[in-house]
Design an enzyme around this catalytic site. Sequence first.
Site, PDB file in Angstrom:
ATOM      1  N   ASN A   1      51.855  54.471  57.549  1.00  0.00           N
ATOM      2  CA  ASN A   1      51.530  53.251  58.065  1.00  0.00           C
ATOM      3  C   ASN A   1      50.640  53.312  59.108  1.00  0.00           C
ATOM      4  OD1 ASN A   1      53.897  53.592  59.347  1.00  0.00           O
ATOM      5  ND2 ASN A   1      54.597  51.593  59.439  1.00  0.00           N
TER       6      ASN A   1
ATOM      7  N   HIS B   1      66.167  54.285  54.959  1.00  0.00           N
ATOM      8  CA  HIS B   1      66.932  53.459  55.721  1.00  0.00           C
ATOM      9  C   HIS B   1      67.848  52.457  55.125  1.00  0.00           C
ATOM     10  CE1 HIS B   1      63.479  50.991  54.927  1.00  0.00           C
ATOM     11  NE2 HIS B   1      62.781  51.570  55.878  1.00  0.00           N
TER      12      HIS B   1
ATOM     13  N   HIS C   1      57.478  57.837  62.478  1.00  0.00           N
ATOM     14  CA  HIS C   1      56.206  57.079  62.649  1.00  0.00           C
ATOM     15  C   HIS C   1      55.493  57.621  63.592  1.00  0.00           C
ATOM     16  CE1 HIS C   1      57.074  53.943  59.559  1.00  0.00           C
ATOM     17  NE2 HIS C   1      58.488  54.146  60.139  1.00  0.00           N
ATOM     18  N   LEU C   2      54.277  58.552  63.514  1.00  0.00           N
ATOM     19  CA  LEU C   2      53.517  59.125  64.560  1.00  0.00           C
ATOM     20  C   LEU C   2      52.414  58.267  65.053  1.00  0.00           C
ATOM     21  CD1 LEU C   2      53.797  62.823  63.640  1.00  0.00           C
ATOM     22  CD2 LEU C   2      54.998  61.574  65.402  1.00  0.00           C
ATOM     23  N   ARG C   3      51.852  57.256  64.271  1.00  0.00           N
ATOM     24  CA  ARG C   3      50.927  56.044  64.808  1.00  0.00           C
ATOM     25  C   ARG C   3      49.652  56.628  64.721  1.00  0.00           C
ATOM     26  NH1 ARG C   3      54.482  52.366  63.281  1.00  0.00           N
ATOM     27  NH2 ARG C   3      56.044  51.756  64.784  1.00  0.00           N
TER      28      ARG C   3
ATOM     29  N   ASP D   1      63.740  57.330  61.416  1.00  0.00           N
ATOM     30  CA  ASP D   1      62.969  55.841  61.583  1.00  0.00           C
ATOM     31  C   ASP D   1      62.215  55.578  63.074  1.00  0.00           C
ATOM     32  OD1 ASP D   1      61.330  53.855  60.458  1.00  0.00           O
ATOM     33  OD2 ASP D   1      62.842  52.684  59.938  1.00  0.00           O
TER      34      ASP D   1
ATOM     35  N   HIS E   1      56.645  51.502  69.714  1.00  0.00           N
ATOM     36  CA  HIS E   1      55.804  50.421  70.159  1.00  0.00           C
ATOM     37  C   HIS E   1      55.661  50.315  71.396  1.00  0.00           C
ATOM     38  CE1 HIS E   1      55.795  48.631  65.754  1.00  0.00           C
ATOM     39  NE2 HIS E   1      57.025  48.671  65.774  1.00  0.00           N
TER      40      HIS E   1
ATOM     41  N   HIS F   1      60.616  51.987  50.377  1.00  0.00           N
ATOM     42  CA  HIS F   1      61.224  51.025  51.389  1.00  0.00           C
ATOM     43  C   HIS F   1      61.618  50.113  50.633  1.00  0.00           C
ATOM     44  CE1 HIS F   1      60.393  48.489  55.083  1.00  0.00           C
ATOM     45  NE2 HIS F   1      60.505  47.662  54.217  1.00  0.00           N
TER      46      HIS F   1
HETATM   47  O1  DOR Z   1      61.723  49.032  62.262  1.00  0.00           O
HETATM   48  C1  DOR Z   1      60.840  49.234  61.346  1.00  0.00           C
HETATM   49  N1  DOR Z   1      59.604  49.663  61.896  1.00  0.00           N
HETATM   50  N2  DOR Z   1      60.830  49.524  59.989  1.00  0.00           N
HETATM   51  C2  DOR Z   1      59.760  49.548  59.147  1.00  0.00           C
HETATM   52  O2  DOR Z   1      60.152  49.671  57.882  1.00  0.00           O
HETATM   53  C3  DOR Z   1      58.451  50.189  59.785  1.00  0.00           C
HETATM   54  C4  DOR Z   1      58.716  50.467  61.050  1.00  0.00           C
HETATM   55  C5  DOR Z   1      57.221  50.602  61.901  1.00  0.00           C
HETATM   56  O3  DOR Z   1      56.421  51.062  61.420  1.00  0.00           O
HETATM   57  O4  DOR Z   1      57.324  50.105  63.173  1.00  0.00           O
HETATM   58 ZN    ZN Z   2      60.089  53.622  58.706  1.00  0.00          ZN
END
Ligand code: DOR
Ligand code: ZN
Length: 429
Positions: free
Chosen positions: A98, A236, A66-68, A309, A313, A183
């Site tokens: 996402n 996952h 996830h690169l946000r 994964d 955050h 997922h």
């Molecule tokens: O732990 C997770 N974080 N599981 C996910 O499916 C999404 C991911 C996130 O985007 O933070």
């Molecule tokens: Zn993920």
Amino acid sequence: MKIWIKSGTVVDPVKGTSKKSDVIIERGKVAEILPPGVFKGERGKFREIDASGKLIVPGLVDMHTHLREPGYEYKETVATGGMAGVAGGFTALACMPNTMPPNDCRSVTEFILEQAKRADRCRIYPVAAITVGQKGERLTEFGDLKEAGAVALSDDGWPVTSSELMRRALEYAHYHGMAIISHSEDRSLSEGGAMHEGSVSTRIGLPGIPAASEEIMVYRDICLARLTGCPVHIAHVSTAGSVELIRRAKEEGLSVTAETAPHYFSMDHRAVVGYDTRTKVNPPLRTPEDVEAIKAGLAEGVIDAIATDHAPHSSLEKDLEFERAAFGMIGLETALPLTLELVRGKTLSLPDAIKKLTWNPASILGVPGGSLTIGSVADLAIIDPECEYVLREEDIQSKSKNSPFIGKALKGRNDLTIVGGRIVWERKT
Ligand code: DOR
Ligand code: ZN
């Protein structure tokens, strides 16, 4: 500049061998792999790297990062995530959709690729959304997304609840030659949960996410692979039940592949006892029995790939009560030592472990890389497998620091990363 890597152990995950060799890199390609002492390069013409005691492996390929960016640049950007990737030995990252807005149309895919070009660190492969806005209602334009540069499709973070829509997605993606990464989560069972539902959740008073919420959807996806004859990749995998379902699907000859993440074979739900929100992930850390089943699944080839994964955050989402904190932990800079632990514990051979971080994910995504042979693009990492250290927050390149492995002793570290024949990361200490 030409590069001469001397006396390292070259791990070839495709042939399943590891051999002491020199590696010569010229014009972005692997020019030679030969026994040490044979090559006589002219001094000064090469950047010479002593790799004795080190492993030379194909650059790691993370099929689930996830690169946000766009939207959550305060957690991670393509540039900072790319930096964390190369620090961890990765030369290619497939990034999940996402973001905000989600990567569900050509312009977002193109933007991510533009940022990747600007960052100029490692290869970035966008994974586009299966449904518009990841809302699970309407399929995105797969052909258009592919043309823009997306390599696969996933609504990761969210399940595709409608089986009918998932069926169409599998058919449509197969037509376009794109992988569907599922997922697998039944939200009606997991909603409101914060950790694995079991003895620990009961004891510490947190709402649970049962193993069945994953397994029901894994089985649904396997049924759809059978119905459509199209491939599906399960993201996952965290439970023993999922491993068993995938094992049987493979025995049946269905086109089902699977990945797990290092935290699912390195930690279990007892790690949540102190309410450390860095242990809060989705799917959640499961039981010690599940951990053993994940390891067995990796050993037997039921689980094809190890993906991080990596879910950055900030403290805004993590320094909260456990139930209110976001799911996810970073993983790009710890995947390698945690996977090498499986080699030390005799779960996997070294070439097999590397294969699950390179060739297998690259093959599932249909992207180049994952092997180290003469003539291949020079994407590789030089690893010190014996290096023992305590992970410190200040060493983490990711913009976010949400790792439960901070302060923990790790063994094995990436020293140097080369992408397209260029050194993009070199450890200073
Ligand atoms: O732990 C997770 N974080 N599981 C996910 O499916 C999404 C991911 C996130 O985007 O933070
Ligand atoms: Zn993920």
